[in-house]
Design a protein around this motif. Structure first.
Motif, mmCIF file in Angstrom:
data_model
loop_
_atom_site.group_PDB
_atom_site.id
_atom_site.type_symbol
_atom_site.label_atom_id
_atom_site.label_comp_id
_atom_site.label_asym_id
_atom_site.label_seq_id
_atom_site.Cartn_x
_atom_site.Cartn_y
_atom_site.Cartn_z
ATOM 1 N N GLY A 34 4.506 6.525 55.566
ATOM 2 C CA GLY A 34 5.289 5.394 56.643
ATOM 3 C C GLY A 34 4.819 5.342 57.890
ATOM 4 N N ASP A 35 3.579 5.554 58.309
ATOM 5 C CA ASP A 35 2.850 5.207 59.419
ATOM 6 C C ASP A 35 2.411 4.164 59.551
ATOM 7 N N ASP A 36 3.132 3.057 60.044
ATOM 8 C CA ASP A 36 2.653 1.728 60.191
ATOM 9 C C ASP A 36 1.484 1.328 60.972
ATOM 10 N N SER A 37 1.046 2.182 61.907
ATOM 11 C CA SER A 37 -0.006 2.016 62.928
ATOM 12 C C SER A 37 -1.281 1.894 62.183
ATOM 13 N N VAL A 38 -1.260 2.346 60.809
ATOM 14 C CA VAL A 38 -2.564 2.518 60.018
ATOM 15 C C VAL A 38 -2.870 0.875 59.704
ATOM 16 N N GLN A 39 -1.946 0.301 59.450
ATOM 17 C CA GLN A 39 -2.128 -1.172 59.012
ATOM 18 C C GLN A 39 -2.948 -1.891 60.008
ATOM 19 N N LYS A 40 -2.775 -1.601 61.456
ATOM 20 C CA LYS A 40 -3.725 -2.607 62.370
ATOM 21 C C LYS A 40 -4.942 -2.447 62.302
ATOM 22 N N ASP A 41 -5.386 -1.369 61.854
ATOM 23 C CA ASP A 41 -7.043 -0.914 61.905
ATOM 24 C C ASP A 41 -7.512 -1.237 60.367
ATOM 25 N N ALA A 42 -6.581 -1.591 59.413
ATOM 26 C CA ALA A 42 -7.154 -1.671 58.057
ATOM 27 C C ALA A 42 -7.354 -3.103 57.778
ATOM 28 N N THR A 43 -8.198 -3.378 56.757
ATOM 29 C CA THR A 43 -8.405 -4.690 56.403
ATOM 30 C C THR A 43 -7.831 -4.891 54.976
ATOM 31 N N VAL A 44 -6.786 -5.680 54.929
ATOM 32 C CA VAL A 44 -5.832 -5.950 53.740
ATOM 33 C C VAL A 44 -6.242 -7.223 53.092
ATOM 34 N N THR A 45 -6.297 -7.220 51.641
ATOM 35 C CA THR A 45 -6.706 -8.407 50.788
ATOM 36 C C THR A 45 -5.544 -8.338 49.798
ATOM 37 N N VAL A 46 -4.759 -9.367 49.958
ATOM 38 C CA VAL A 46 -3.754 -9.641 48.911
ATOM 39 C C VAL A 46 -4.120 -10.706 47.948
ATOM 40 N N CYS A 47 -3.810 -10.241 46.748
ATOM 41 C CA CYS A 47 -4.278 -11.398 45.419
ATOM 42 C C CYS A 47 -3.044 -12.028 45.153
ATOM 43 N N PRO A 48 -3.266 -13.036 44.353
ATOM 44 C CA PRO A 48 -2.348 -14.115 44.012
ATOM 45 C C PRO A 48 -1.019 -13.148 42.872
ATOM 46 N N PRO A 49 0.013 -13.846 43.010
ATOM 47 C CA PRO A 49 0.934 -12.980 42.033
ATOM 48 C C PRO A 49 0.601 -12.708 40.525
ATOM 49 N N GLU A 50 1.209 -11.531 40.097
ATOM 50 C CA GLU A 50 0.715 -11.109 38.902
ATOM 51 C C GLU A 50 1.681 -11.943 37.861
ATOM 52 N N SER A 51 2.897 -12.103 38.366
ATOM 53 C CA SER A 51 3.898 -12.693 37.591
ATOM 54 C C SER A 51 4.568 -13.817 38.102
ATOM 55 N N ASP A 52 5.365 -14.482 37.410
ATOM 56 C CA ASP A 52 5.942 -16.014 38.210
ATOM 57 C C ASP A 52 7.145 -15.496 38.675
ATOM 58 N N GLN A 53 7.615 -14.171 38.820
ATOM 59 C CA GLN A 53 8.785 -13.782 39.553
ATOM 60 C C GLN A 53 8.592 -13.779 40.941
ATOM 61 N N LEU A 54 9.335 -14.645 41.719
ATOM 62 C CA LEU A 54 9.068 -14.788 43.173
ATOM 63 C C LEU A 54 10.308 -14.836 43.842
ATOM 64 N N TYR A 55 10.494 -14.166 44.952
ATOM 65 C CA TYR A 55 11.619 -14.380 45.867
ATOM 66 C C TYR A 55 11.274 -14.659 47.322
ATOM 67 N N PHE A 56 12.290 -15.274 47.909
ATOM 68 C CA PHE A 56 11.986 -15.687 49.293
ATOM 69 C C PHE A 56 13.243 -15.651 50.319
ATOM 70 N N SER A 57 13.010 -15.612 51.462
ATOM 71 C CA SER A 57 14.059 -15.257 52.326
ATOM 72 C C SER A 57 13.904 -16.159 53.622
ATOM 73 N N LEU A 58 14.687 -16.821 54.359
ATOM 74 C CA LEU A 58 14.444 -17.601 55.608
ATOM 75 C C LEU A 58 14.579 -16.752 56.690
ATOM 76 N N ASP A 59 13.808 -16.991 57.722
ATOM 77 C CA ASP A 59 13.820 -16.214 58.972
ATOM 78 C C ASP A 59 14.172 -14.825 58.711
ATOM 79 N N GLN A 60 13.506 -14.210 57.867
ATOM 80 C CA GLN A 60 13.785 -12.715 57.556
ATOM 81 C C GLN A 60 15.180 -12.262 57.373
ATOM 82 N N GLN A 61 15.915 -12.949 56.867
ATOM 83 C CA GLN A 61 17.386 -12.678 56.536
ATOM 84 C C GLN A 61 17.370 -11.822 55.331
ATOM 85 N N TYR A 62 18.454 -11.174 55.378
ATOM 86 C CA TYR A 62 18.738 -10.014 54.119
ATOM 87 C C TYR A 62 18.962 -10.760 52.936
#
Length: 113
Positions: A34-62
């Motif tokens: 749970g140490d979020d600070s590690v992300q600041k110095d890491a290089t992260v690559t995100v690949c395209p979705p594995e499945s067609d199941q996809l969700y979204f929210s607007l303005d980070q609403q619940y």
């Protein structure tokens, strides 16, 4: 400013640098605990979705909406949400992976929530 948060099943790759391999490993261990600070110095690559199941929210609403069969059309995928049932992360069992649902997890400088 408007924002859309997308949640999908994917693979990602995180590269962490350290003074040694053990140091880099220990940083990853901190991230896994749970140490979020590690992300600041890491290089992260995100690949395209594995499945067609996809969700979204607007303005980070619940509440979130499912995009059924991604169409590549803002009107069909996002604007048509009024016709869709609003869900919560608990409805689909992803509380721990939804930045709008948990105050600390997955919130970074790029995603302050």
């Amino acid at each position: 400013m408007s924002s859309i948060t997308f949640r999908f099943a994917t693979e990602c790759e995180m590269t962490i640098k350290g003074k040694s391999y053990e140091d880099a490993y220990m940083k990853f261990k901190d991230f896994m605990h749970g140490d979020d600070s590690v992300q600041k110095d890491a290089t992260v690559t995100v690949c395209p979705p594995e499945s067609d199941q996809l969700y979204f929210s607007l303005d980070q609403q619940y509440k979130m909406y499912e995009i059924e069969q991604f169409k590549g059309s803002f009107a069909a995928d996002i604007e048509a949400r009024d016709q869709k049932v609003a869900l919560t992360p608990a409805d689909v069992g992803i509380n721990h992976m939804w930045s709008g649902a948990v105050s600390k997890q997955l919130r970074t400088a790029h995603n302050p929530g």
